[in-house]
Design an enzyme around this catalytic site. Structure first.
Site, PDB file in Angstrom:
ATOM      1  CG  ASP A  29     -29.953   3.298  22.504  1.00 23.45           C
ATOM      2  OD1 ASP A  29     -29.601   3.383  21.317  1.00 23.45           O
ATOM      3  OD2 ASP A  29     -30.893   3.978  22.990  1.00 23.45           O
ATOM      4  CG  HIS A  98     -25.012   5.565  15.936  1.00 20.37           C
ATOM      5  ND1 HIS A  98     -25.208   6.760  15.273  1.00 20.37           N
ATOM      6  CD2 HIS A  98     -26.231   4.999  16.053  1.00 20.37           C
ATOM      7  CE1 HIS A  98     -26.496   6.906  15.015  1.00 20.37           C
ATOM      8  NE2 HIS A  98     -27.143   5.852  15.480  1.00 20.37           N
TER       9      HIS A  98
HETATM   10  P1  AMP Z   1     -30.190   6.218  15.250  1.00 23.11           P
HETATM   11  O1  AMP Z   1     -31.702   6.289  15.203  1.00 23.11           O
HETATM   12  O2  AMP Z   1     -29.632   5.051  14.479  1.00 23.11           O
HETATM   13  O3  AMP Z   1     -29.551   7.531  14.880  1.00 23.11           O
HETATM   14  O4  AMP Z   1     -29.855   5.902  16.763  1.00 23.11           O
HETATM   15  C1  AMP Z   1     -29.631   6.861  17.733  1.00 23.11           C
HETATM   16  C2  AMP Z   1     -29.682   6.147  19.044  1.00 23.11           C
HETATM   17  O5  AMP Z   1     -29.072   6.959  20.026  1.00 23.11           O
HETATM   18  C3  AMP Z   1     -31.104   5.836  19.554  1.00 23.11           C
HETATM   19  O6  AMP Z   1     -31.238   4.433  19.744  1.00 23.11           O
HETATM   20  C4  AMP Z   1     -31.192   6.615  20.858  1.00 23.11           C
HETATM   21  O7  AMP Z   1     -31.932   5.942  21.838  1.00 23.11           O
HETATM   22  C5  AMP Z   1     -29.725   6.738  21.233  1.00 23.11           C
HETATM   23  N1  AMP Z   1     -29.403   7.870  22.110  1.00 23.11           N
HETATM   24  C6  AMP Z   1     -29.770   9.159  21.936  1.00 23.11           C
HETATM   25  N2  AMP Z   1     -29.251   9.927  22.922  1.00 23.11           N
HETATM   26  C7  AMP Z   1     -28.540   9.095  23.730  1.00 23.11           C
HETATM   27  C8  AMP Z   1     -27.767   9.279  24.908  1.00 23.11           C
HETATM   28  N3  AMP Z   1     -27.625  10.496  25.480  1.00 23.11           N
HETATM   29  N4  AMP Z   1     -27.176   8.209  25.466  1.00 23.11           N
HETATM   30  C9  AMP Z   1     -27.326   6.990  24.903  1.00 23.11           C
HETATM   31  N5  AMP Z   1     -28.019   6.745  23.777  1.00 23.11           N
HETATM   32  C10 AMP Z   1     -28.632   7.779  23.196  1.00 23.11           C
END
Ligand code: AMP
Length: 135
Positions: A29, A98
Site C-alpha cells: 500500500d 481489494h
Molecule cells: P480502500 O480505502 O479500502 O478503498 O483502500 C484503498 C487503498 O489503496 C488505500 O489504503 C490507499 O493507500 C491505497 N492506494 C491508493 N493508490 C495506491 C497506489 N497507487 N499504490 C498502492 N496503494 C494505493
C-alpha cells in the site's frame, strides 16, 4: 475507464509488487497503516465484494493467506488484520475489489475498538429470520 488498480495490473501505474499469479496480484500500500500493509486484488476488475465471482474470491483469499504468512515470517508482527471495505460509507476509495493485509503490533493504535450496540434477543431473532429467508 480502467480502475487505478487495473492500471497497476497493466503496468501503466507503478506499484511495489510482492506476488502475482494468473488471477491475483499483491502490492504494498502506498500509504500504509503499518509496516508491511499490503493490498491483494484480483487482476480482473470487479468493483466490490458483491460483484466478485465466488471462485475468484477463493483465489484472492489464497493469496491473502500467502501474503499474511510471508509478512508474519518477515516482520514478526503481534497480529494481522484482514480488512475489506465496500462502499464509501465503509471507507472504500478505490472501486476495484481489494483486501488489506495489515500487520499489527501491540499498542500501535492503528485501529481502535469499534462502538458496539446492545440489541435485544427479539431484534436479533427478527433480523436472523429476514436473512435466513434470503440465504
Ligand atoms: P480502500 O480505502 O479500502 O478503498 O483502500 C484503498 C487503498 O489503496 C488505500 O489504503 C490507499 O493507500 C491505497 N492506494 C491508493 N493508490 C495506491 C497506489 N497507487 N499504490 C498502492 N496503494 C494505493
Amino acid at each position: 475507464m480502467p480502475s487505478l488498480f487495473s492500471k497497476i495490473v497493466s503496468g501503466e501505474i507503478p506499484a511495489v509488487k510482492i506476488y502475482e499469479d494468473d488471477h491475483t496480484l499483491a502490492f504494498l500500500d502506498i500509504a500504509p497503516a503499518s509496516r508491511g500493509h499490503t493490498l491483494v486484488i484480483p487482476k480482473d476488475e470487479y468493483a466490490d465484494l458483491y460483484a466478485m465471482p465466488p471462485e475468484l474470491l477463493a483465489d484472492v483469499s489464497t493469496t491473502v493467506q500467502k501474503v499474511a504468512l510471508a509478512l508474519r515470517d518477515t516482520l514478526a508482527p503481534d497480529g494481522m488484520n484482514i480488512v475489506q471495505n465496500n462502499g464509501s460509507a465503509a471507507g472504500q476509495t478505490v472501486f476495484h475489489y481489494h483486501v488489506h493485509v495489515i500487520p499489527r503490533w501491540e499498542g500501535d493504535g492503528v485501529f481502535g475498538a469499534w462502538r458496539t450496540q446492545q440489541p435485544g434477543q427479539d431484534e436479533l431473532r427478527a433480523l436472523a429470520e429476514q436473512l435466513r429467508a434470503i440465504l
